[in-house]
Scaffold this active site. Structure first.
Site, PDB file in Angstrom:
ATOM      1  N   ARG A 188       0.815  -1.217   0.000  1.00 27.29           N
ATOM      2  CA  ARG A 188       0.000   0.000   0.000  1.00 27.29           C
ATOM      3  C   ARG A 188       0.851   1.271   0.000  1.00 27.29           C
ATOM      4  O   ARG A 188       0.351   2.350  -0.316  1.00 27.29           O
ATOM      5  CB  ARG A 188      -0.930   0.004   1.213  1.00 27.29           C
ATOM      6  N   GLU A 193      -9.291 -11.198  15.296  1.00 28.25           N
ATOM      7  CA  GLU A 193      -8.973 -10.326  14.174  1.00 28.25           C
ATOM      8  C   GLU A 193     -10.259  -9.837  13.519  1.00 28.25           C
ATOM      9  O   GLU A 193     -11.285 -10.519  13.544  1.00 28.25           O
ATOM     10  CB  GLU A 193      -8.109 -11.063  13.147  1.00 28.25           C
ATOM     11  N   ASN A 196      39.170  40.121   6.123  1.00 23.72           N
ATOM     12  CA  ASN A 196      38.047  40.660   5.344  1.00 23.72           C
ATOM     13  C   ASN A 196      38.165  40.132   3.919  1.00 23.72           C
ATOM     14  O   ASN A 196      39.179  40.361   3.242  1.00 23.72           O
ATOM     15  CB  ASN A 196      38.059  42.183   5.332  1.00 23.72           C
ATOM     16  N   ALA A 240      41.894  44.606  -5.428  1.00 29.86           N
ATOM     17  CA  ALA A 240      40.681  44.148  -6.095  1.00 29.86           C
ATOM     18  C   ALA A 240      40.979  43.769  -7.540  1.00 29.86           C
ATOM     19  O   ALA A 240      41.800  44.397  -8.214  1.00 29.86           O
ATOM     20  CB  ALA A 240      39.623  45.254  -6.056  1.00 29.86           C
TER      21      ALA A 240
END
Length: 454
Positions: free
Chosen positions: A16, A154, A376, A422
């Site tokens: 199921r 049952e 940083n 940079a």
């Protein structure tokens, strides 16, 4: 208490569930149902934990081996009684507890009380029952005029009056080993399904004048079995409510419990707040005074005190006190983030150590690196750690500054206090306190664009 052996039944097909995965491997709160049950057995200090497997058993073996669980094969599924009989060589001389791989919600307190009830009353066999307003699908507990256990019927075998009974059998049961062995030998399969029902052992033992106990639990939801996806969702909801209530009672604020998922092994410190959309999994540990979420996905990660994690994913990592993660950060496995660190938006860290007070604020990839304290790292920095064949490690010293849009071509070492201009592509080590500039000199072409514009 007598020596205890625990059997876990997990041999069924589970049709199921409609899945290629074995039914008992479907998860509730991030843990396979079978693992929930194994953990319970081991918390009971069972001398031996034995799992009866059958259908698609090869899927279960890795988990069973990992948890040191013995395995018995029921090659042909002929009922619960037949399954238990397959493990007869493990019964020993004490008590035998029978659990089910698809019944993961029962708690250790209930099981401990059940075992104590069975032992104190010297029952030959005991079961856990509960009362349901709609008992459809469950075996009913039939009692005699004195209110004592008489038998289990049952549903498929029940008559009209028996179907009106609301006390049901959970399936969880406990036997004296000798009584169980005797009862199994007497089993017959003269029923609608042609199966050997373990429940028939109770009727046999009762007929022999042996004392039978029915321990009535007041928590019916914890006894539910999971047979399909709807019941799986119900089990998830139930266990989530139990887990979240535990954390709330321990001083954790959970803004919207219905929109929060917390695994059973997660620990959270006092005065931490969990915002909606958060998923906490595995062996995650969160300290006190944290803000977690919204939309934090955290697995197997250790988080210190006073940490903020927003809209981010953390996997198999650690974060020190007072650090801020996110939004939209990604900590991949083996990331170690120090104290008071900022890991900002769209930053990815993998297999790296980040020192205290370092800031990596946005749009950066740090992989296979050791970054020092008070560093940083600017926007758009990439640690280029993969050469197409191997990963390489880079080291950035304390108090360094890595300028925006720089590439560090690993392996490379940046000394303490060094600056990277940079836009640089760094291929060689930079000594301490040096400025490294690694970019082409700018050249301007006069009137160049007029040639290409109308």
């Amino acid at each position: 208490m007598n020596e205890l052996v625990t059997l876990i039944l997990a041999a069924g097909h589970g049709k199921r569930m409609k899945s290629k995965k074995h039914k008992v491997l479907h998860t509730v709160c991030g843990t396979p149902m079978l693992e929930h049950v194994i953990d319970l057995a081991q918390q009971l200090n069972s001398k031996e934990t034995v799992c009866i497997i059958g259908h698609e058993r090869e899927q279960l073996m890795p988990l069973l081996d990992q948890k040191h669980v013995k395995q018995v094969v029921q090659a042909e599924q002929l009922g619960t009684g037949h399954a238990v009989k397959m493990a007869a060589s493990y019964f020993g001389s004490g008590d035998v507890l029978v659990l089910y791989g698809d019944t993961p919600l029962i708690d250790i307190e209930t099981l401990n009380a059940f075992v104590a009830y069975h032992s104190a009353n010297h029952f030959a066999a005991s079961l856990i029952s509960t009362v349901l307003p709609n008992p459809t699908g469950y075996g009913r507990i039939v009692r005699n005029n004195a209110g004592d256990f008489y038998r289990i019927v049952e549903q498929k075998e029940a008559n009209a009056s028996e179907l009106l009974i609301t006390e049901i059998n959970s399936g969880i049961c406990l036997f004296k080993a000798s009584a169980l062995s005797e009862g199994l030998e007497a089993l017959r399969n003269e029923n609608a399904q042609g199966e050997y029902y373990l429940t028939d052992v109770f009727e046999y033992l009762s007929g022999k004048g042996m004392a039978i106990g029915a321990y009535v639990s007041d928590q019916p939801d914890s006894l539910m079995g999971v047979n399909d996806r709807m019941q799986l969702a119900q089990a998830e909801g139930y266990l989530q409510r139990v887990i979240i209530k535990k954390h709330q009672m321990n001083g954790v604020t959970i803004i919207n419990p219905e929109a929060t998922t917390i695994g059973k092994s997660v620990t959270i410190g006092m005065d931490t707040t969990i915002y909606p959309g958060t998923i906490l999994k595995g062996k995650t540990t969160i300290g006190e005074d944290c803000i977690i979420g919204p939309d934090a996905d955290i697995a197997d990660t250790k988080i210190g005190d006073g940490v903020s994690v927003k809209h981010s994913t953390l996997i198999e990592s650690s974060v020190g006190d007072a650090s801020n993660i996110g939004p939209y950060a990604y900590l991949r496995p083996k990331s170690v983030v120090g104290k008071a660190v900022k890991i900002g938006d769209f930053v990815e860290v993998k297999n790296s150590t980040i020192g205290d007070d370092t800031k990596i604020s946005h749009l950066t990839y740090v992989g296979d690196s050791v970054v020092g304290k008070r560093v940083n790292i600017g926007c758009g920095v990439v640690f280029v750690n993969y050469d197409g064949s191997k990963k390489h490690i880079s080291t950035v010293g304390d108090d360094s500054f890595i300028g925006c849009n720089s590439n560090l071509i690993s392996p490379v070492t940046i000394g303490d206090g060094a600056y990277i201009a940079a836009g640089s592509t760094i291929t060689k080590d930079v000594p301490p306190k040096n400025l490294a500039i690694a970019r082409a000199r700018q050249e301007n072409k006069a009137n160049w664009s007029s040639k290409y514009q109308k």
